[in-house]
Design a protein around this motif. Structure first.
Motif, PDB file in Angstrom:
ATOM      1  N   LEU A  12      42.973  43.669  33.293  1.00 11.48           N
ATOM      2  CA  LEU A  12      43.719  42.643  34.019  1.00 11.48           C
ATOM      3  C   LEU A  12      44.944  43.156  34.780  1.00 11.48           C
ATOM      4  CD1 LEU A  12      43.877  39.199  32.245  1.00 11.48           C
ATOM      5  CD2 LEU A  12      42.902  39.827  34.452  1.00 11.48           C
ATOM      6  N   ASP A  13      45.714  44.063  34.166  1.00 12.27           N
ATOM      7  CA  ASP A  13      46.943  44.506  34.834  1.00 12.27           C
ATOM      8  C   ASP A  13      46.616  45.360  36.048  1.00 12.27           C
ATOM      9  OD1 ASP A  13      46.008  46.525  33.034  1.00 12.27           O
ATOM     10  OD2 ASP A  13      47.821  47.641  33.581  1.00 12.27           O
ATOM     11  N   ARG A  14      45.392  45.924  36.056  1.00 14.72           N
ATOM     12  CA  ARG A  14      45.004  46.828  37.134  1.00 14.72           C
ATOM     13  C   ARG A  14      44.272  46.062  38.233  1.00 14.72           C
ATOM     14  NH1 ARG A  14      44.237  52.440  36.969  1.00 14.72           N
ATOM     15  NH2 ARG A  14      43.830  53.074  39.113  1.00 14.72           N
ATOM     16  N   THR A  15      43.233  45.304  37.825  1.00 17.68           N
ATOM     17  CA  THR A  15      42.475  44.571  38.823  1.00 17.68           C
ATOM     18  C   THR A  15      41.910  43.279  38.228  1.00 17.68           C
ATOM     19  OG1 THR A  15      40.307  44.559  39.891  1.00 17.68           O
ATOM     20  CG2 THR A  15      40.697  46.342  38.356  1.00 17.68           C
ATOM     21  N   VAL A  16      42.370  42.157  38.781  1.00 20.80           N
ATOM     22  CA  VAL A  16      41.906  40.855  38.317  1.00 20.80           C
ATOM     23  C   VAL A  16      40.431  40.693  38.686  1.00 20.80           C
ATOM     24  CG1 VAL A  16      42.194  38.359  38.551  1.00 20.80           C
ATOM     25  CG2 VAL A  16      44.196  39.859  38.500  1.00 20.80           C
ATOM     26  N   LEU A  17      40.078  41.136  39.906  1.00 28.13           N
ATOM     27  CA  LEU A  17      38.698  41.025  40.382  1.00 28.13           C
ATOM     28  C   LEU A  17      37.752  41.791  39.454  1.00 28.13           C
ATOM     29  CD1 LEU A  17      36.823  40.000  42.654  1.00 28.13           C
ATOM     30  CD2 LEU A  17      37.151  42.242  43.753  1.00 28.13           C
ATOM     31  N   GLY A  18      38.194  43.000  39.055  1.00 26.93           N
ATOM     32  CA  GLY A  18      37.385  43.837  38.166  1.00 26.93           C
ATOM     33  C   GLY A  18      37.121  43.129  36.850  1.00 26.93           C
ATOM     34  N   ALA A  19      38.158  42.461  36.315  1.00 27.76           N
ATOM     35  CA  ALA A  19      38.021  41.746  35.046  1.00 27.76           C
ATOM     36  C   ALA A  19      37.016  40.610  35.188  1.00 27.76           C
ATOM     37  CB  ALA A  19      39.391  41.218  34.608  1.00 27.76           C
ATOM     38  N   VAL A  20      37.127  39.869  36.317  1.00 27.37           N
ATOM     39  CA  VAL A  20      36.207  38.755  36.549  1.00 27.37           C
ATOM     40  C   VAL A  20      34.770  39.281  36.681  1.00 27.37           C
ATOM     41  CG1 VAL A  20      35.566  36.914  38.171  1.00 27.37           C
ATOM     42  CG2 VAL A  20      37.971  37.299  37.580  1.00 27.37           C
ATOM     43  N   LEU A  21      34.618  40.405  37.390  1.00 23.58           N
ATOM     44  CA  LEU A  21      33.295  41.007  37.549  1.00 23.58           C
ATOM     45  C   LEU A  21      32.719  41.405  36.192  1.00 23.58           C
ATOM     46  CD1 LEU A  21      33.620  43.230  40.750  1.00 23.58           C
ATOM     47  CD2 LEU A  21      32.242  41.151  40.432  1.00 23.58           C
ATOM     48  N   LEU A  22      33.570  41.965  35.321  1.00 21.48           N
ATOM     49  CA  LEU A  22      33.102  42.368  33.989  1.00 21.48           C
ATOM     50  C   LEU A  22      32.617  41.159  33.200  1.00 21.48           C
ATOM     51  CD1 LEU A  22      33.065  44.843  31.870  1.00 21.48           C
ATOM     52  CD2 LEU A  22      35.029  43.653  30.898  1.00 21.48           C
ATOM     53  N   LEU A  23      33.442  40.067  33.250  1.00 20.21           N
ATOM     54  CA  LEU A  23      33.055  38.837  32.533  1.00 20.21           C
ATOM     55  C   LEU A  23      31.709  38.341  33.048  1.00 20.21           C
ATOM     56  CD1 LEU A  23      36.442  36.872  32.421  1.00 20.21           C
ATOM     57  CD2 LEU A  23      35.333  38.100  30.563  1.00 20.21           C
ATOM     58  N   SER A  24      31.555  38.305  34.391  1.00 19.19           N
ATOM     59  CA  SER A  24      30.300  37.840  34.983  1.00 19.19           C
ATOM     60  C   SER A  24      29.162  38.742  34.530  1.00 19.19           C
ATOM     61  CB  SER A  24      30.377  37.866  36.514  1.00 19.19           C
ATOM     62  OG  SER A  24      31.626  37.414  36.944  1.00 19.19           O
ATOM     63  N   GLY A  25      29.412  40.046  34.562  1.00 21.96           N
ATOM     64  CA  GLY A  25      28.376  41.010  34.197  1.00 21.96           C
ATOM     65  C   GLY A  25      27.886  40.782  32.774  1.00 21.96           C
ATOM     66  N   VAL A  26      28.841  40.580  31.851  1.00 23.15           N
ATOM     67  CA  VAL A  26      28.495  40.387  30.436  1.00 23.15           C
ATOM     68  C   VAL A  26      27.623  39.134  30.268  1.00 23.15           C
ATOM     69  CG1 VAL A  26      29.462  39.745  28.190  1.00 23.15           C
ATOM     70  CG2 VAL A  26      30.474  41.628  29.494  1.00 23.15           C
TER      71      VAL A  26
ATOM     72  N   ALA B  67      42.927  33.927  35.804  1.00 22.53           N
ATOM     73  CA  ALA B  67      43.607  33.296  36.934  1.00 22.53           C
ATOM     74  C   ALA B  67      45.118  33.322  36.735  1.00 22.53           C
ATOM     75  CB  ALA B  67      43.123  31.854  37.087  1.00 22.53           C
ATOM     76  N   ALA B  68      45.542  33.034  35.493  1.00 25.28           N
ATOM     77  CA  ALA B  68      46.983  33.063  35.191  1.00 25.28           C
ATOM     78  C   ALA B  68      47.539  34.466  35.430  1.00 25.28           C
ATOM     79  CB  ALA B  68      47.211  32.640  33.743  1.00 25.28           C
ATOM     80  N   ALA B  69      46.750  35.477  35.034  1.00 26.04           N
ATOM     81  CA  ALA B  69      47.205  36.866  35.222  1.00 26.04           C
ATOM     82  C   ALA B  69      47.379  37.168  36.699  1.00 26.04           C
ATOM     83  CB  ALA B  69      46.202  37.825  34.595  1.00 26.04           C
ATOM     84  N   GLY B  70      46.416  36.670  37.534  1.00 33.01           N
ATOM     85  CA  GLY B  70      46.500  36.914  38.978  1.00 33.01           C
ATOM     86  C   GLY B  70      47.767  36.323  39.557  1.00 33.01           C
ATOM     87  N   THR B  71      48.075  35.085  39.164  1.00 31.30           N
ATOM     88  CA  THR B  71      49.283  34.429  39.653  1.00 31.30           C
ATOM     89  C   THR B  71      50.526  35.214  39.242  1.00 31.30           C
ATOM     90  OG1 THR B  71      48.104  32.382  39.235  1.00 31.30           O
ATOM     91  CG2 THR B  71      50.437  32.189  39.771  1.00 31.30           C
ATOM     92  N   LEU B  72      50.514  35.639  37.989  1.00 29.47           N
ATOM     93  CA  LEU B  72      51.664  36.380  37.472  1.00 29.47           C
ATOM     94  C   LEU B  72      51.871  37.683  38.249  1.00 29.47           C
ATOM     95  CD1 LEU B  72      53.645  35.859  35.236  1.00 29.47           C
ATOM     96  CD2 LEU B  72      52.309  37.363  33.761  1.00 29.47           C
ATOM     97  N   ARG B  73      50.746  38.324  38.615  1.00 30.80           N
ATOM     98  CA  ARG B  73      50.849  39.581  39.383  1.00 30.80           C
ATOM     99  C   ARG B  73      51.561  39.347  40.707  1.00 30.80           C
ATOM    100  NH1 ARG B  73      47.185  44.213  38.956  1.00 30.80           N
ATOM    101  NH2 ARG B  73      46.892  44.164  41.190  1.00 30.80           N
ATOM    102  N   ARG B  74      51.189  38.218  41.364  1.00 22.94           N
ATOM    103  CA  ARG B  74      51.847  37.928  42.649  1.00 22.94           C
ATOM    104  C   ARG B  74      53.341  37.714  42.441  1.00 22.94           C
ATOM    105  NH1 ARG B  74      47.284  35.149  43.653  1.00 22.94           N
ATOM    106  NH2 ARG B  74      48.184  33.102  43.190  1.00 22.94           N
ATOM    107  N   PHE B  75      53.682  36.970  41.381  1.00 20.50           N
ATOM    108  CA  PHE B  75      55.103  36.749  41.067  1.00 20.50           C
ATOM    109  C   PHE B  75      55.807  38.078  40.844  1.00 20.50           C
ATOM    110  CE2 PHE B  75      54.468  32.228  39.396  1.00 20.50           C
ATOM    111  CZ  PHE B  75      55.044  31.701  40.537  1.00 20.50           C
ATOM    112  N   ALA B  76      55.147  38.925  40.064  1.00 16.69           N
ATOM    113  CA  ALA B  76      55.762  40.210  39.704  1.00 16.69           C
ATOM    114  C   ALA B  76      56.027  41.039  40.956  1.00 16.69           C
ATOM    115  CB  ALA B  76      54.864  40.974  38.741  1.00 16.69           C
ATOM    116  N   ALA B  77      55.047  41.004  41.920  1.00 17.99           N
ATOM    117  CA  ALA B  77      55.217  41.789  43.145  1.00 17.99           C
ATOM    118  C   ALA B  77      56.439  41.321  43.916  1.00 17.99           C
ATOM    119  CB  ALA B  77      53.963  41.672  44.013  1.00 17.99           C
ATOM    120  N   SER B  78      56.549  39.987  44.108  1.00 16.16           N
ATOM    121  CA  SER B  78      57.700  39.501  44.879  1.00 16.16           C
ATOM    122  C   SER B  78      58.982  39.708  44.097  1.00 16.16           C
ATOM    123  CB  SER B  78      57.519  38.027  45.260  1.00 16.16           C
ATOM    124  OG  SER B  78      57.425  37.262  44.093  1.00 16.16           O
TER     125      SER B  78
END
Lengths: 373, 218
Positions: free
Chosen positions: A127-141, A175-186
């Motif tokens: 999650l901290d590296r790539t939200v998309l990757g995490a979602v892809l892993l969940l879908s894959g499983v 999704a929460a992690a993704g939002t938090l990442r955007r906050f962290a960046a700004s």
């Protein structure tokens, strides 16, 4: 210095700290799922599996992955290689665990303890590296689990009911992690801005205090002269008085030159003094010998002072100014003919950083100021 | 050298005003120095009245941007005493000219005080080291440079800084004679080093003959 508002801004903007808290929550979820849900179901169904020993080994491996990842995240030392290795171990153990459940005891049921764990474990690592990757892993499983059920001829619908429930939680978390990442960046941009502002303020304060220090220096020497001039107390016919004014004018020129950004401030400030002498009709030849380090501003002032005083009160028409650099010393020297009205005093103190030497012969005067580095 | 008429000089400089100025300085010198010819190319030092002048005063920058090292080498190899009188005062140029075998190197700012004495010294093969040469010796960092003693460097630095041997002597607490001998010894070491040239050999030979340096010191 007005540092309080800047500091509190920085404090408010440490959202990136939250990101770590978020990952620790992820870790807790993984551990609770492993120990609170997976472990009891593993133990109570011990007899069901193809091999209970294999299940115990992969379960232990997953606990280890969670603990190692947790420790590394805690100390912010989770490297790329370790991350992918741990992910590989997680996925591999999941595959071993889930295929170790006999077809009669369906996948995604209580006996398949690993299905509920792999999603959270994957998110912990991704999650901290790539939200998309995490979602892809969940879908894959989930796609794999569904596909596996179809392959072994089991009821996919029953699986779907349980799986969607788990996946829903997991996707919300991602999704929460993704939002938090955007906050962290700004937030980090804001922190950088605040730091830049603070640095600029510190520089401005430094410049201001330098100016004040220079003004204080001038106030002691220049202001009395100007006051005397204004009140008419000055006797400008006196040669010594004129010399005092000449020295002061040269000192002010040198102070103005101090703030210029030049590669060799010593020579630059010396040139300001030479310029004053040249305006008084003295032909000054300036030359350098060897390389010299840049002396600090206080040393430069002391080094130039005797030369400046000599140049300002020259009665002759020519002068030779040299800057000599050697391994452990910088010497500024002036040679001129004529009697100098103001006496240049030699400083012979052994501990003084700058020593001044005066040599006179046949109407010539040679003043040398040396800084021993 | 013509004892009765004094030293004769050929001036190679592409600025006529410089040649005229040198002529005036030489005429006012005591004993007088005769400028027998001047011109903007080295030809004046090879043929005509300048062909057998005792000393050649040579400007390094003749028209082009490149220093005329080749012309200089030809003159030195023919055994001519050359005093380089140039705008340039950087260490590399000075050391290159000395290695070629010129008698002395003067920057144009040193002209009024040092050119005539340098010409007179050249006429007698006596070493002459103006301040810019002293600086080139003292700041030489090439690996093959002649080794100077700390005292010699001290004297060279002081000589460069104040341009007065009286003051150097007073500052260091030695006699003017000793100051001269330190400077000359450094000069002779440089004449002894690097590329061999007849003019350099003559300078070294004269110095040994006068007891300025011993053979073992070189």
């Amino acid at each position: 210095m007005t540092g309080e508002p800047v500091d509190s801004t920085v404090r408010d903007l440490t959202i990136s700290q939250l990101s770590r808290g978020f990952r620790m929550a992820n870790l807790v979820i993984v551990l609770v799922t492993l120990l609170g849900l997976a472990l009891p179901s593993l133990l109570s169904n011990a007899a069901v599996y193809h091999s209970f020993a294999v299940q115990v080994v992969v379960f232990t491996a997953q606990v280890l992955v969670a603990v190692i990842a947790g420790l590394l995240i805690r100390h912010e030392r989770l490297g790329t290689v370790t991350r992918w290795f741990l992910l590989f171990v997680s996925v591999a153990t999941y595959l071993v665990a889930t295929t170790g459940v006999p077809a009669s005891h369906q996948v995604a049921q209580e006996t398949d303890w690993s299905f509920g764990v792999i999603g959270w474990l994957g998110m912990l690592l991704l999650l901290d590296r790539t939200v998309l990757g995490a979602v892809l892993l969940l879908s894959g499983v989930n796609v794999f689990a569904a596909g596996y059920l179809i392959a072994i001829g089991e009821d996919v619908l029953r699986f779907a009911v349980g799986a969607i429930l788990v996946l829903g939680f997991q996707l919300a978390f991602a999704a929460a992690a993704g939002t938090l990442r955007r906050f962290a960046a700004s937030a980090s941009t804001a922190v950088r801005d605040a730091q830049r502002l603070r640095t600029a303020q510190a520089v401005a304060d430094q410049v201001q205090s330098d100016r004040r220090a220079r003004y204080t220096g001038l106030a002691e020497t220049t202001v009395p002269l100007l006051t005397d001039l204004a009140t008419g107390r000055t006797d400008l016919t006196d040669e010594r008085t004129r010399a005092r004014y000449a020295v002061e004018a040269a000192r002010m020129r040198r102070l103005f030159a101090e703030t210029d950004e030049v590669p060799d401030p010593l020579v630059h400030e010396l040139k300001a003094c030479v310029d004053v002498a040249e305006r008084n009709g003295v032909a000054v030849h300036m030359d350098t010998w060897g390389e010299h380090p840049v002396p600090p501003v206080e040393i430069r002032r002391t080094l130039i002072e005797p030369v400046m005083r000599t140049l300002a009160v020259i009665s002759g028409t020519t002068a030779r100014v040299t800057v000599l650099g050697s391994g452990n010393a910088v010497t500024v020297s002036v040679v001129t003919e004529g009697v100098v009205a103001e006496e240049v005093t030699d400083s012979t103190a052994a501990d003084a950083p700058v020593t001044v030497r005066t040599t006179t012969t046949d109407g010539m005067i040679w003043v040398e100021a040396t800084w021993w580095t | 050298m013509d004892v009765i008429n004094g030293i004769s000089v050929a001036v190679v400089d592409d600025h006529p005003a410089i040649a005229a100025g040198i002529e005036a300085w030489c005429a006012a010198a005591d004993p007088p120095v005769r400028v027998v010819d001047s011109g903007s190319t080295p030809a004046v030092a090879w043929a005509g009245p300048g062909g057998d002048a005792d000393v050649v005063v040579f400007d390094l920058q003749l028209g082009g941007q490149v220093p005329a090292y080749r012309d200089l080498r030809h003159l030195v190899d023919a055994g001519r005493q050359v005093v380089v009188y140039s705008m340039r005062d950087d260490r590399e140029t000075v050391l290159t000219c000395l290695d070629i075998g010129v008698f002395a190197y003067l920057s144009k700012t040193e002209g009024p005080r040092h050119l005539v004495p340098a010409i007179q010294a050249a006429g007698q093969n006596l070493p002459y080291t103006p301040p810019v040469m002293a600086r080139a010796f003292g700041t030489d960092t090439r690996t093959e440079r002649p080794q100077l003693t700390p005292r010699e460097v001290d004297v060279l630095v002081s000589w460069f800084a104040c341009e007065s041997k009286d003051m150097v002597a007073r500052k260091l607490g030695i006699t003017v004679r000793t100051v001269n001998s330190y400077i000359d010894r450094a000069r002779i070491r440089y004449a002894h080093a690097g590329r061999p040239a007849p003019t350099k050999a003559a300078l070294v030979a004269r110095a040994i003959q006068d007891g300025l340096v011993g053979l073992e010191e070189l």
